[in-house]
Design a protein around this motif. Sequence first.
Motif, short mmCIF file in Angstrom:
data_model
loop_
_atom_site.label_atom_id
_atom_site.label_comp_id
_atom_site.label_asym_id
_atom_site.label_seq_id
_atom_site.Cartn_x
_atom_site.Cartn_y
_atom_site.Cartn_z
N GLN A 147 69.73 25.17 -6.00
CA GLN A 147 70.46 25.28 -7.26
C GLN A 147 71.17 26.63 -7.38
OE1 GLN A 147 70.80 22.61 -9.36
NE2 GLN A 147 69.72 21.64 -7.65
N LEU A 148 70.53 27.68 -6.88
CA LEU A 148 71.14 29.01 -6.93
C LEU A 148 72.37 29.06 -6.02
CD1 LEU A 148 71.04 31.83 -8.06
CD2 LEU A 148 69.39 32.45 -6.28
N VAL A 149 72.27 28.44 -4.85
CA VAL A 149 73.42 28.37 -3.94
C VAL A 149 74.57 27.63 -4.62
CG1 VAL A 149 74.28 27.26 -1.83
CG2 VAL A 149 72.15 28.58 -1.77
N LYS A 150 74.24 26.54 -5.30
CA LYS A 150 75.28 25.76 -5.98
C LYS A 150 76.00 26.59 -7.04
CE LYS A 150 75.95 21.48 -8.60
NZ LYS A 150 75.27 20.31 -9.24
N LEU A 151 75.24 27.35 -7.82
CA LEU A 151 75.86 28.19 -8.85
C LEU A 151 76.72 29.29 -8.23
CD1 LEU A 151 72.97 28.58 -11.46
CD2 LEU A 151 74.98 27.13 -11.62
N CYS A 152 76.26 29.85 -7.12
CA CYS A 152 77.06 30.87 -6.43
C CYS A 152 78.35 30.26 -5.87
CB CYS A 152 76.25 31.51 -5.30
SG CYS A 152 74.90 32.57 -5.85
N GLU A 153 78.25 29.05 -5.35
CA GLU A 153 79.45 28.36 -4.85
C GLU A 153 80.47 28.18 -5.97
OE1 GLU A 153 78.24 24.61 -3.35
OE2 GLU A 153 77.34 25.38 -1.52
N GLU A 154 79.99 27.66 -7.11
CA GLU A 154 80.89 27.37 -8.22
C GLU A 154 81.57 28.64 -8.73
OE1 GLU A 154 78.53 25.35 -11.11
OE2 GLU A 154 78.45 23.47 -9.96
N ALA A 155 80.85 29.76 -8.63
CA ALA A 155 81.41 31.03 -9.09
C ALA A 155 82.25 31.71 -8.02
CB ALA A 155 80.29 31.96 -9.54
N GLY A 156 82.32 31.11 -6.82
CA GLY A 156 83.09 31.70 -5.74
C GLY A 156 82.43 32.92 -5.12
N ARG A 157 81.11 33.08 -5.31
CA ARG A 157 80.38 34.21 -4.73
C ARG A 157 79.73 33.75 -3.42
NH1 ARG A 157 77.95 34.36 -9.77
NH2 ARG A 157 75.90 34.52 -8.80
N PHE A 158 80.56 33.61 -2.41
CA PHE A 158 80.10 33.00 -1.16
C PHE A 158 79.20 33.93 -0.35
CE2 PHE A 158 84.21 30.94 -2.17
CZ PHE A 158 83.70 29.69 -2.46
N VAL A 164 71.37 33.68 0.09
CA VAL A 164 70.31 32.83 -0.46
C VAL A 164 69.98 31.70 0.51
CG1 VAL A 164 69.68 31.25 -2.33
CG2 VAL A 164 70.88 33.38 -2.85
N ARG A 165 71.01 31.04 1.05
CA ARG A 165 70.78 29.94 1.97
C ARG A 165 70.14 30.42 3.27
NH1 ARG A 165 69.64 26.26 0.65
NH2 ARG A 165 71.42 25.11 -0.14
N ARG A 166 70.61 31.56 3.80
CA ARG A 166 70.04 32.09 5.04
C ARG A 166 68.56 32.40 4.88
NH1 ARG A 166 68.98 36.96 7.22
NH2 ARG A 166 69.72 38.02 5.35
N GLU A 167 68.21 33.01 3.74
CA GLU A 167 66.81 33.36 3.50
C GLU A 167 65.95 32.11 3.36
OE1 GLU A 167 63.60 35.95 3.05
OE2 GLU A 167 65.67 36.34 3.68
N ALA A 168 66.47 31.10 2.65
CA ALA A 168 65.72 29.85 2.46
C ALA A 168 65.50 29.14 3.79
CB ALA A 168 66.46 28.94 1.48
N LEU A 169 66.52 29.11 4.61
CA LEU A 169 66.40 28.45 5.92
C LEU A 169 65.42 29.20 6.81
CD1 LEU A 169 70.17 27.65 6.57
CD2 LEU A 169 68.36 25.97 6.20
N LYS A 170 65.46 30.52 6.75
CA LYS A 170 64.57 31.35 7.56
C LYS A 170 63.11 31.08 7.19
CE LYS A 170 63.56 36.20 8.61
NZ LYS A 170 63.94 37.62 8.31
#
Length: 383
Positions: A147-158, A164-170
């Motif tokens: 959900q945090l990744v989705k909000l960052c995407e929508e705000a254009g904060r790639f 966030v995604r890298r840490e979650a995958l790790k």
Amino acid sequence: MDLTGYGWTIFWVVAFGVAGAAMIWTRTQKRRVSQAPRLYTEALRALVEGEDQIAFERLKAVATEDSGNVDAYLKLGDLLRRRGRVDRAIRVHEDLTMRLGLPKPDAIAVQRSLAQDYVAAGNHAAAESSLRKILELDRENRWAADQLVKLCEEAGRFDEAYEVRREALKRAGQSDGHQLALFKALAGIKLDNSEKGHDARLLYKDALGHDPKCLPALLYLGDSYWKEGRLDDAIEWWSKFAEIEPKASHVVFERLRKGYFELGQFGEITKVYERTLDADSKNVPAILGLAELSLKKGDLDTALSHYRHVLDIDENNISARAGMVRVLLEQKRWREVSHEVQALLDTTPFHRPAYRCKKCDHALDEPAWQCPKCRAVDTITLY
């Protein structure tokens, strides 16, 4: 104390009255509390069966009779949100955060509901705060990370989405080079638009480190070099785009045509079309490109053959129909011109093909990797 017989009588009446009232009150409280589990069970059953009104009434009763039932308050607030009463849902859930000593699973559940409340209210900053609190309590919580990744995407904060995604995958012991590369590429596009070409190219190359087949990185790396007049470098990256994804090669055809024209290498674009057709024999844009080249050379019969080939693949292709009309006019084949004009008028749909978002069906004239309407990432069809 000296009591008369009458006084003793009054004393015992009052004493028995108080004792009786206390017993009645105690029994009533026990009966009221004992109803809470039954009401809660009925509420859960109603939720499962989609009977929201019954669930709402039972949950209110449970919350009134058993203030310690955190889950009842959570579900009551969630129901309020689903009914559009978002402000009340927020109040119910925020009240739960004031309770001391909440077990960690309950604290996470409260912040999860609050995050959904805030999103529904359009308060994305507060939603992000709740999601980050969940990750502080449970760093492996995949829902909160998503959900945090989705909000960052929508705000254009790639950049943030990437971290966030890298840490979650790790933490999950997983990898997703495609998504990480896409976030790097999208961050690069933002820099490119800010006239920071060198920094953007570094991000594009980081993206290709995660995924060598990252199409936006290949495309915009070429565009970035083109802006700086580095034509050979631009053509190199656009060519890689076409080689990696032949079905989407039409995206770079016009770029390559212009590049080779600037370099005076007019025959190279023919090789591009032919290589594309070797990999994808029904690639309509490549066939149309060969037809256009044949027209420019005055080779009308070969152009006509290419247009007919396209119509064998897609009988409603407007470009091919229009090309047929053009060639037949040049050859003064009037009867066939009339037939092709009629076929052109009957062609449906009679509009320019567009790129579309698979999520919201928004149409675009140019390819993109984030929908400008719904802000979803990686949902635009390229072919």
